[in-house]
Design an enzyme around this catalytic site. Structure first.
Site, short mmCIF file in Angstrom:
data_model
loop_
_atom_site.label_atom_id
_atom_site.label_comp_id
_atom_site.label_asym_id
_atom_site.label_seq_id
_atom_site.Cartn_x
_atom_site.Cartn_y
_atom_site.Cartn_z
N THR A 125 0.84 -1.17 0.05
CA THR A 125 -0.09 0.05 -0.13
C THR A 125 0.89 1.27 0.10
O THR A 125 0.75 2.35 -0.76
CB THR A 125 -0.97 0.08 1.12
OG1 THR A 125 -1.65 -1.18 1.11
CG2 THR A 125 -1.77 1.21 1.29
N LYS A 176 2.92 4.15 18.18
CA LYS A 176 3.12 5.54 17.87
C LYS A 176 3.13 6.44 18.99
O LYS A 176 3.96 7.72 18.96
CB LYS A 176 2.15 5.96 17.09
CG LYS A 176 1.72 5.04 15.55
CD LYS A 176 0.47 5.05 15.00
CE LYS A 176 0.43 4.54 13.74
NZ LYS A 176 -1.00 4.33 13.37
N1 HSE Z 1 -2.92 0.48 10.73
C1 HSE Z 1 -2.48 1.64 10.86
C2 HSE Z 1 -3.62 2.77 10.97
C3 HSE Z 1 -1.89 2.31 9.42
O1 HSE Z 1 -4.85 2.35 10.90
O2 HSE Z 1 -3.66 3.77 11.65
C4 HSE Z 1 -1.25 3.79 9.80
O3 HSE Z 1 -0.12 3.77 10.62
#
Ligand code: HSE
Length: 436
Positions: free
Chosen positions: A13, A203
């Site tokens: 992606t 994150k």
């Molecule tokens: N899987 C992650 C989200 C992708 O849905 O935020 C982006 O880091």
């Protein structure tokens, strides 16, 4: 014109987005980078139909890219922490700068990777690892470098926000929305990373490290996903004037830092409550600037590619300058980072939304409110809602004022012991996001 050769590893992606956006906007990107950015090689296991590769050489061996003597910058977009770790270390050992979108890799191995890069005079950039297309890493490290950060709170997983928004506004079923998020390329390869809060915890660890100048660590970070949320809680929250968002929250307190990821009630009037769909938003409260809000697409092919390419441009602009002039990976030199105690969740203070099932007869609520008062908890509001016809039990929903979680735990234990209460007492934390 100077040529900077890029090797892209991974054509999923994000990789296909990077290829397509570079191809489409090449002239503007080159003008901004003041060089010719050339995709010199792509390493991928298979071709991607979303991406019409022209004459770019392709290899099935990503390590060939990491060792290719012509390549200056390796772009790691394969995800995961095993092969990706080896790939990044191989790239650094071979003198390549690295750009990655891999939050798990940075959260788990960032200290080692940055240290390796620093010792070799190389850059490792990771803007796309947090909040997709929002330039939050750059904003924290550069735009807010004058400040002491008090707290930050954000919707930092697009998939969970998409699911919660669809459940809230369209009454859709959790699993159906998750499948759609996977089809749209928002979800991780293993979507439990999204819905159990693991991706958001990666994150948050990165954001907190930059905000508080602490070494990267996931240890003790409190993580709760959205899988236990009930549609009725989304509806009751709405009735009470709140939205439920999955937030990552980091707060500097006198006793250390709080780091936590969990579903949270936020007042509908708050800016973050209006952030729906796959959008992310990060609020940062800091001493000089006050509160700022960074908002935008948190996942998806081209939004994430936008951040990856910004990093490529940064590397291309700076690679010929002296490393001490570069923005450090975590905002300051690794040796300047300082550990801080991490507060246990029981020490954290929030409001609480509580829901339980109780017998519909006089005196039941007064027992509950007495337990709350004994635990030092002040009640903000209380509502009672009928359960399906014929039931002698009702749903009781209580909103508390801000209290320590250990007081709430004590009250919950006592309420669950009441004979008039059936089943568990469910609770969700509440944040107002307007306090320093
Ligand atoms: N899987 C992650 C989200 C992708 O849905 O935020 C982006 O880091």
């Amino acid at each position: 014109m100077r040529v900077v050769n890029i090797g892209i590893c991974g054509l999923g992606t994000v990789g296909s987005g990077v290829y397509n956006v570079i191809s489409r906007n090449l002239a503007a990107i080159n003008a901004r980078a003041n060089c010719e950015i050339k995709i010199a090689q792509i390493g991928c296991r298979r071709d991607n139909p979303d991406c019409a590769l022209s004459t770019t050489p392709v290899t099935r061996d990503i390590f060939e890219v990491a060792k290719n003597p012509d390549i200056n910058v390796v772009v790691e977009l394969i995800g995961g922490t095993t092969t990706a770790y080896k790939l990044v270390m191989t790239a650094l050992e071979n003198g390549k700068h690295v750009v990655t979108a891999n939050k798990a890799l940075i959260a788990e191995h960032g200290m080692e990777i940055f240290s390796e890069a620093e010792s070799r005079g190389l850059m490792v950039c990771y803007e796309a690892a947090v909040a997709g297309g929002i330039p939050i890493i750059k904003s924290l490290r550069e735009g807010l470098s004058a400040n002491r950060v008090n707290w930050l709170a954000g919707i930092i997983n697009g998939t969970t926000n998409f699911i919660l928004s669809e459940m809230d506004t369209k009454g859709r079923n959790f699993n159906d929305v998750l499948i759609e998020a996977q089809e749209k390329g928002y979800a991780e390869a293993d979507p439990t990373f999204d819905v159990e809060g693991i991706d958001a915890s990666h994150k948050l660890a990165i954001l907190a490290s930059i905000a508080f100048s602490t070494p990267l660590s996931l240890k003790g970070l409190f993580t709760e996903g959205i899988t236990k949320l009930q549609p009725q809680d989304v509806a009751y929250a709405r009735e009470l004037g709140y939205a439920i968002k999955h937030l990552g929250i980091a707060r500097q307190t006198e006793n250390g830092v709080e780091l936590r990821v969990h579903p949270t009630l936020v007042p509908q009037r708050s800016l973050i409550a209006g952030v729906n769909d796959v959008l992310n938003a990060v609020m940062v409260n800091a001493d000089a600037v006050g509160t700022t809000l960074f908002y935008g697409p948190g996942a998806g092919s081209e939004p994430t590619a936008s951040s990856v390419i910004a990093d490529i441009v940064d590397v291309a602009r700076n690679m010929d300058s002296y490393p001490d002039t570069w923005v450090p990976a975590l905002g300051c030199k690794l040796t300047a980072l300082k550990e801080q105690p991490l507060l246990g969740i029981e020490e954290v203070e929030t409001g609480f939304y509580i829901r339980f099932s109780a017998l519909d007869k006089p005196g039941v609520l007064s027992n509950v409110t007495k337990i709350m008062a004994d635990a030092g908890i002040s009640i903000e509001s209380i509502i009672q809602r009928d359960q399906p016809a014929g039931e002698s039990y009702v749903n009781v929903i209580i909103l508390t004022n801000v209290t320590k979680e250990k007081c709430l735990d004590e009250a919950v234990e006592h309420i669950e012991q009441l004979e008039t209460v059936r089943g568990p007492v469910n609770f969700i934390r509440v944040e107002y996001l307007d306090q320093a």
